[in-house]
Every structure is written in C-alpha cells, then in structure tokens.
Design a protein around this motif. Structure first.
Motif, PDB file in Angstrom:
ATOM      1  N   CYS A 143      -7.709  -0.247 -16.119  1.00 42.68           N
ATOM      2  CA  CYS A 143      -7.807  -0.673 -14.731  1.00 42.68           C
ATOM      3  C   CYS A 143      -8.368   0.437 -13.851  1.00 42.68           C
ATOM      4  O   CYS A 143      -9.292   0.220 -13.060  1.00 42.68           O
ATOM      5  N   VAL A 144      -7.836   1.639 -13.996  1.00 44.45           N
ATOM      6  CA  VAL A 144      -8.293   2.774 -13.185  1.00 44.45           C
ATOM      7  C   VAL A 144      -9.760   3.079 -13.457  1.00 44.45           C
ATOM      8  O   VAL A 144     -10.554   3.319 -12.538  1.00 44.45           O
ATOM      9  N   SER A 171     -17.347 -12.667  -9.609  1.00 48.51           N
ATOM     10  CA  SER A 171     -16.430 -12.012 -10.545  1.00 48.51           C
ATOM     11  C   SER A 171     -16.056 -10.626 -10.054  1.00 48.51           C
ATOM     12  O   SER A 171     -14.880 -10.225 -10.102  1.00 48.51           O
ATOM     13  N   LEU A 172     -17.059  -9.888  -9.574  1.00 51.48           N
ATOM     14  CA  LEU A 172     -16.781  -8.550  -9.070  1.00 51.48           C
ATOM     15  C   LEU A 172     -15.914  -8.605  -7.819  1.00 51.48           C
ATOM     16  O   LEU A 172     -14.949  -7.840  -7.681  1.00 51.48           O
ATOM     17  N   LEU A 173     -16.233  -9.526  -6.908  1.00 48.21           N
ATOM     18  CA  LEU A 173     -15.452  -9.659  -5.681  1.00 48.21           C
ATOM     19  C   LEU A 173     -14.008 -10.050  -5.988  1.00 48.21           C
ATOM     20  O   LEU A 173     -13.069  -9.522  -5.374  1.00 48.21           O
ATOM     21  N   ASP A 174     -13.816 -10.966  -6.928  1.00 50.03           N
ATOM     22  CA  ASP A 174     -12.460 -11.380  -7.295  1.00 50.03           C
ATOM     23  C   ASP A 174     -11.644 -10.196  -7.806  1.00 50.03           C
ATOM     24  O   ASP A 174     -10.445 -10.085  -7.524  1.00 50.03           O
ATOM     25  N   SER A 175     -12.286  -9.316  -8.574  1.00 46.33           N
ATOM     26  CA  SER A 175     -11.554  -8.152  -9.066  1.00 46.33           C
ATOM     27  C   SER A 175     -11.193  -7.204  -7.923  1.00 46.33           C
ATOM     28  O   SER A 175     -10.116  -6.602  -7.914  1.00 46.33           O
ATOM     29  N   LEU A 176     -12.080  -7.086  -6.931  1.00 42.97           N
ATOM     30  CA  LEU A 176     -11.766  -6.249  -5.765  1.00 42.97           C
ATOM     31  C   LEU A 176     -10.604  -6.841  -4.968  1.00 42.97           C
ATOM     32  O   LEU A 176      -9.715  -6.100  -4.519  1.00 42.97           O
ATOM     33  N   LEU A 177     -10.621  -8.151  -4.780  1.00 36.05           N
ATOM     34  CA  LEU A 177      -9.536  -8.802  -4.043  1.00 36.05           C
ATOM     35  C   LEU A 177      -8.218  -8.662  -4.787  1.00 36.05           C
ATOM     36  O   LEU A 177      -7.158  -8.481  -4.175  1.00 36.05           O
ATOM     37  N   PHE A 178      -8.269  -8.748  -6.100  1.00 29.78           N
ATOM     38  CA  PHE A 178      -7.078  -8.524  -6.917  1.00 29.78           C
ATOM     39  C   PHE A 178      -6.577  -7.097  -6.750  1.00 29.78           C
ATOM     40  O   PHE A 178      -5.365  -6.842  -6.639  1.00 29.78           O
ATOM     41  N   GLY A 179      -7.493  -6.140  -6.717  1.00 27.12           N
ATOM     42  CA  GLY A 179      -7.105  -4.730  -6.651  1.00 27.12           C
ATOM     43  C   GLY A 179      -6.576  -4.286  -5.305  1.00 27.12           C
ATOM     44  O   GLY A 179      -5.878  -3.263  -5.226  1.00 27.12           O
ATOM     45  N   MET A 180      -6.882  -5.011  -4.221  1.00 27.56           N
ATOM     46  CA  MET A 180      -6.462  -4.570  -2.881  1.00 27.56           C
ATOM     47  C   MET A 180      -4.959  -4.350  -2.769  1.00 27.56           C
ATOM     48  O   MET A 180      -4.512  -3.426  -2.094  1.00 27.56           O
ATOM     49  N   SER A 181      -4.176  -5.212  -3.421  1.00 27.15           N
ATOM     50  CA  SER A 181      -2.718  -5.119  -3.312  1.00 27.15           C
ATOM     51  C   SER A 181      -2.088  -4.507  -4.553  1.00 27.15           C
ATOM     52  O   SER A 181      -0.886  -4.606  -4.758  1.00 27.15           O
ATOM     53  N   HIS A 182      -2.902  -3.865  -5.386  1.00 31.54           N
ATOM     54  CA  HIS A 182      -2.410  -3.261  -6.622  1.00 31.54           C
ATOM     55  C   HIS A 182      -1.435  -2.132  -6.311  1.00 31.54           C
ATOM     56  O   HIS A 182      -1.540  -1.445  -5.297  1.00 31.54           O
ATOM     57  N   ALA A 183      -0.482  -1.925  -7.214  1.00 29.23           N
ATOM     58  CA  ALA A 183       0.533  -0.886  -6.992  1.00 29.23           C
ATOM     59  C   ALA A 183      -0.053   0.516  -7.081  1.00 29.23           C
ATOM     60  O   ALA A 183       0.459   1.455  -6.447  1.00 29.23           O
ATOM     61  N   ASP A 184      -1.103   0.693  -7.858  1.00 28.98           N
ATOM     62  CA  ASP A 184      -1.726   2.010  -8.005  1.00 28.98           C
ATOM     63  C   ASP A 184      -2.559   2.316  -6.752  1.00 28.98           C
ATOM     64  O   ASP A 184      -3.487   1.578  -6.433  1.00 28.98           O
ATOM     65  N   PRO A 185      -2.256   3.409  -6.046  1.00 27.71           N
ATOM     66  CA  PRO A 185      -2.983   3.707  -4.803  1.00 27.71           C
ATOM     67  C   PRO A 185      -4.480   3.893  -5.014  1.00 27.71           C
ATOM     68  O   PRO A 185      -5.282   3.489  -4.163  1.00 27.71           O
ATOM     69  N   PHE A 186      -4.879   4.509  -6.133  1.00 31.21           N
ATOM     70  CA  PHE A 186      -6.305   4.710  -6.387  1.00 31.21           C
ATOM     71  C   PHE A 186      -7.015   3.366  -6.522  1.00 31.21           C
ATOM     72  O   PHE A 186      -8.092   3.156  -5.953  1.00 31.21           O
ATOM     73  N   SER A 190      -9.743   2.045  -3.806  1.00 31.52           N
ATOM     74  CA  SER A 190     -11.099   1.785  -4.293  1.00 31.52           C
ATOM     75  C   SER A 190     -11.507   0.351  -3.999  1.00 31.52           C
ATOM     76  O   SER A 190     -12.647   0.082  -3.597  1.00 31.52           O
ATOM     77  N   SER A 191     -10.596  -0.586  -4.188  1.00 28.27           N
ATOM     78  CA  SER A 191     -10.887  -1.996  -3.938  1.00 28.27           C
ATOM     79  C   SER A 191     -11.160  -2.247  -2.460  1.00 28.27           C
ATOM     80  O   SER A 191     -12.113  -2.952  -2.093  1.00 28.27           O
ATOM     81  N   LEU A 192     -10.324  -1.689  -1.604  1.00 26.74           N
ATOM     82  CA  LEU A 192     -10.500  -1.884  -0.162  1.00 26.74           C
ATOM     83  C   LEU A 192     -11.808  -1.268   0.317  1.00 26.74           C
ATOM     84  O   LEU A 192     -12.517  -1.853   1.143  1.00 26.74           O
TER      85      LEU A 192
END
Length: 326
Positions: A143-144, A171-186, A190-192
């Motif tokens: 993921c990182v 597909s790329l946008l969906d992964s960014l939207l998924f990553g916005m609220s991810h527990a890992d700050p990095f 990066s997603s935001l």
C-alpha cells in the motif's frame, strides 16, 4: 523474455533485477544508457502485464494471523517489484531537472527527455492499476509503495493523469479516494495531495472536461467523500493541511455544485441550528476572494494558500466543537 513470460516466478525475479539496477545506477547513466534501460523495462513490463496483470487475476486478502499475513503479502512480490521499478525510473526525471539547472551556463547534460521518462512510468502504471483492489491495498508495505508511485505521478504529471482513458483514470481516482481516510498518515496525505493536484490541474486547464462530459458528478463524489470521510471525522487532525489543500480547488472548480454537495449531507449534521452554523462556517472559509486566487502561482498564490491553511484550521476547530456526524 517471450519464452518465459508466462512463468510468474521468472517475471518476479527479472522485475527484482531491473528494480535493483535502476535503484543503484539510474542516477549515473547517460542518455543513451537510460533509453536502453527504459526500452528494456517497457518490454519487461509489457510481457509481465500480458500474462499476470489481467482483470481475471483477482486479489483478495484473507483473514489470517500476522505471520500468515507476511507470507501472503510475499506472494504478491511481483506487483511490489513492478511498483518499485517505476518509482526508481521516475527519479531520473527529477535528477535531470536538477542537472539541467546546474548546467544552465552552457554545460552539456547527459539526461533524457522528460516525456521518455513519463511514457514508461504511465505505461507501467496502466498495467498494474487493474490489480490495485482494496484487497491488495490492505497489505501495508504494498500500500505504501503504491501510494508513493501514485503520489509522485499525480503531483508531478497531473495533466497526464487527467488525460488517461476514463476506466484507468477512474481506477486511479478510486484508489486515491480509498486512501484519503487510511490509517497510515503517509497514505492518507499522499492520497489527499493527489486529489488536490488533479482538482488544481482541472481548475487551471479544464483537463477533466472530457471525463466530466460523460460523468458530471465526478468531482462531486470527490467533494462528498472528502467531507464525509475526512473533514467531518476525527481523522482530519493528522492530515489537516493536505485535506484543506484538496478541499480548496474542489470547491473553486464549481462553487454551485460544491454547495449542493454540502446540502446533501446537511441532514446528518443534526438540528437546524447546527446546520446553520456549518453553512456559516463554509461561507467564512470559501469567500470569493480566496476562491478566485486558487489557480494563481508565484507570491500571490503562496500567500493565498497560507491564508487558506490558517482559515481551514479555524474552520475545522469550529465545526468539530459542536458537530458529530450521526
């Protein structure tokens, strides 16, 4: 390579060799040597993707112990190697920009054209995007590394990302939207930054008009998920600045549609007094003078972003002092 491409073990080993070589030597290769590395990497990625990146290869994470998780993640080392290879190849563009600056007084650089770097990166990215399901993104190291690559491409080449065919862009946008609220700050930052970079590029050049013509609610969904999953949640505090920098261009791209998005989630704010306070907070945050300078560069643009950063922090403190999403 064509004789062994169907063997995933061979592909994985070759990807590892290319990754390690690029990491060690891409900074010192001359233009001709780099072109050969890019050509060979492209051929390897093409052969690998033809056999092992098809949509039929579905990756879902099983519920296992921590030790089994590590073993399971290793079974996708081929994807990790491909991502890391693209990251290392991408550093050549940055190195050459610095070299060109140092040789500005007549020295002859040994770099390659930026387009030659981006062509390989985007070709490789398009091959691995179909594999990047939520199941695969549950593996921490993968993921990182994936968001390192995506963060680099969206921040450095937003115009090329916006020009991707819609299915790949989505597909790329969906992964960014998924990553916005991810527990890992990095991952979340990066997603935001990626979402914010795409919105700013659209604001400057209308780069997403083609996608918006057939999917007019594309940016609305970004705004809605940003508000619901980040801004109005407690996770916002460790990603405050990138959240604000993503919100600003999304709102400026179409103020009317952004206001409509806020209106759709208003019922979840509570009673009318709370809704009115949220509306008032947004009006203070997104006044026309700030929105009109979002796409500005230079000193004026920097000062506008600094002002908005302070205002967004005050906005978050204000709404979180009385608001709880129900």
């Amino acid at each position: 390579m064509r004789y062994y491409a169907s063997d995933l073990t061979v592909c994985e080993r070759l990807l590892g060799v290319f990754r390690d070589y690029a990491e060690q030597y891409v900074a010192i290769l001359n233009g001709e040597q780099c072109l050969e590395l890019f050509r060979s990497s492209g051929e390897l990625l093409r052969a690998y993707s033809a056999h092992h990146c098809a949509a039929s290869r579905v990756i879902e994470r099983r519920k296992t112990s921590a030790e089994e998780d590590g073993d399971e993640e290793k079974s996708y080392d081929d994807v990790l190697c491909a991502i890391q290879l693209l990251i290392h190849l991408g550093t050549k563009d940055f190195i050459d920009v610095c070299e060109d600056s140092n040789n500005a007084n007549g020295g002859k650089g040994s770099g390659v054209d930026s387009n030659q770097v981006t062509d390989v990166i985007f070709f490789g990215l398009q091959q691995i995007l179909p594999l990047m399901t939520r199941g695969l993104l549950q593996f921490p190291h993968l993921c990182v590394q994936y968001f390192s690559l995506v963060g680099f491409t969206t921040d450095t080449y937003p115009e090329k990302v916006c020009a991707l065919p819609y299915d790949l862009f989505r597909s790329l946008l969906d992964s960014l939207l998924f990553g916005m609220s991810h527990a890992d700050p990095f991952v979340s930052k990066s997603s935001l930054r990626g979402v914010g970079g795409l919105a700013r590029e659209h604001l400057k050049s209308r780069a997403l008009d083609g996608h918006l013509a057939s999917h007019p609610d594309l940016l609305d969904e970004c705004s809605r998920r940003l508000l619901r999953e980040v801004v109005f949640q407690t996770v916002v505090w460790d990603r405050l600045e990138p959240a604000g920098m993503a919100l600003l261009p999304l709102a400026a791209a179409d103020v009317g549609r952004f206001a409509a998005v806020v209106g759709t989630i208003e019922p979840q704010f509570g009673d009318e007094s709370k809704r009115a306070r949220v509306r008032a907070a947004f009006e203070r945050l997104l006044h026309p003078e700030v929105l009109g300078k979002v796409a500005a560069g230079g000193y004026e643009g920097r000062m506008n972003r600094l002002k908005f950063k302070r205002d967004f922090e005050m906005f978050a403190k204000d709404v979180h002092s009385f608001l709880v999403i129900q």
